[in-house]
Design an enzyme around this catalytic site. Structure first.
Site, PDB file in Angstrom:
ATOM      1  N   ASP A  57      37.385 -26.873  -8.371  1.00 32.55           N
ATOM      2  CA  ASP A  57      37.107 -27.094  -7.381  1.00 32.55           C
ATOM      3  C   ASP A  57      35.768 -27.775  -7.414  1.00 32.55           C
ATOM      4  OD1 ASP A  57      39.780 -26.876  -5.618  1.00 32.55           O
ATOM      5  OD2 ASP A  57      39.074 -24.645  -5.007  1.00 32.55           O
ATOM      6  N   TYR A  85      38.158 -14.931 -13.443  1.00 30.68           N
ATOM      7  CA  TYR A  85      37.067 -15.774 -12.514  1.00 30.68           C
ATOM      8  C   TYR A  85      36.013 -14.597 -12.656  1.00 30.68           C
ATOM      9  CZ  TYR A  85      39.827 -19.271 -12.522  1.00 30.68           C
ATOM     10  OH  TYR A  85      40.994 -21.266 -12.248  1.00 30.68           O
ATOM     11  N   ASP A  99      37.046 -21.730   1.662  1.00 35.00           N
ATOM     12  CA  ASP A  99      35.974 -21.873   0.704  1.00 35.00           C
ATOM     13  C   ASP A  99      34.815 -22.021   1.883  1.00 35.00           C
ATOM     14  OD1 ASP A  99      36.154 -24.020   0.456  1.00 35.00           O
ATOM     15  OD2 ASP A  99      36.453 -24.122  -1.631  1.00 35.00           O
ATOM     16  N   ARG A 191      41.307 -19.065  -4.013  1.00 33.10           N
ATOM     17  CA  ARG A 191      40.550 -19.560  -2.455  1.00 33.10           C
ATOM     18  C   ARG A 191      41.674 -18.542  -1.423  1.00 33.10           C
ATOM     19  NH1 ARG A 191      40.879 -24.596  -0.983  1.00 33.10           N
ATOM     20  NH2 ARG A 191      41.931 -25.176  -3.013  1.00 33.10           N
TER      21      ARG A 191
END
Length: 237
Positions: A57, A85, A99, A191
């Site tokens: 993203d 992540y 987000d 997310r």
């Protein structure tokens, strides 16, 4: 056998795998286009293939694997690799995109939250799980990305997906935010995990930071800063 990442001197005509540390605010296609333009100038050609293995993203930073030239045929092999992540979840509010790319739309209590409580609920989001992707995603329904429908205010039923979360560790709880580390399968929406975790704990939450640190055996420590890579590729051979 997985390809090794390429280092200078580059031989792009033969094919290469380049690891990039994607800057915040850039789309994955922005990075592809920037590198493609530089390689075209370098080789003096009008067209050249460059593709990425796994979208990040715009808000996210971190490891983006790019294949160039004949090695674009290896993209499917790289896309199936697991990913890791780190990031931060803001607690007590939600956004439509899950987000910080959209404005907060609802507020929730946080007084009852604790690191232990969040860790207890995180257990339910490890292993093989069913996950509903966010409306603000590139998944296509009837040939159109969901995010375009979301921006028009449309609501579409999104089918759950099976994903695998190998590890979901939480730390640095501050009352209204918590940091995390995640290792997961291809196709996992971090997310959605942030949103689902906060809801399970009786609150709301959304991502304020996300960084991809690994894709399979490839590590962010071995990635190029984009501007450094571009400078390492001369405009002419």
């Amino acid at each position: 056998m997985l390809p090794a990442s390429t280092t200078p001197p580059f031989s792009f005509r033969d094919g290469a795998l380049v690891l990039i540390d994607k800057p915040q605010g850039w789309t994955s296609f922005d990075v592809v286009n920037k590198l493609r333009w530089r390689i075209r100038k370098h080789l003096g050609v009008k067209k050249f293939k460059v593709g990425h293995a796994g979208t990040l993203d715009p808000m996210a930073t971190g490891l983006l694997n790019l294949c160039v030239g004949p090695w674009t045929k290896k993209l499917q092999q790289l896309e199936g690799l697991g990913k890791s992540y780190t990031g931060t979840i803001k607690l007590g509010a939600t956004t439509p995109s899950y987000d910080a790319e959209t404005e907060e739309d609802q507020q929730y209590p946080t007084d009852h939250l604790s690191l232990d409580l969040l860790r207890e609920h995180a257990v339910a989001f490890t292993g093989a799980i069913e996950q509903i992707p966010p409306m603000y995603s590139a998944i296509k329904v009837d040939g159109q990305p969901l995010y375009k429908r979301a921006r028009r205010g449309e609501t579409i039923e999104v089918k759950p997906r099976s994903v695998e979360v190998n590890a979901f560790a939480l730390s640095n709880f501050t009352g209204d935010a918590v940091d995390f580390e995640i290792s997961c399968s291809k196709g996992t929406y971090i997310r959605s995990l942030a949103n689902d975790l906060a809801r399970a704990a009786g609150s709301g939450g959304y991502l304020t930071a996300l960084r991809r640190t690994a894709v399979g055996p490839y590590r962010i420590e071995d990635a190029w800063v984009l501007e450094d890579l571009l400078e390492a590729i001369p405009l002419e051979i």
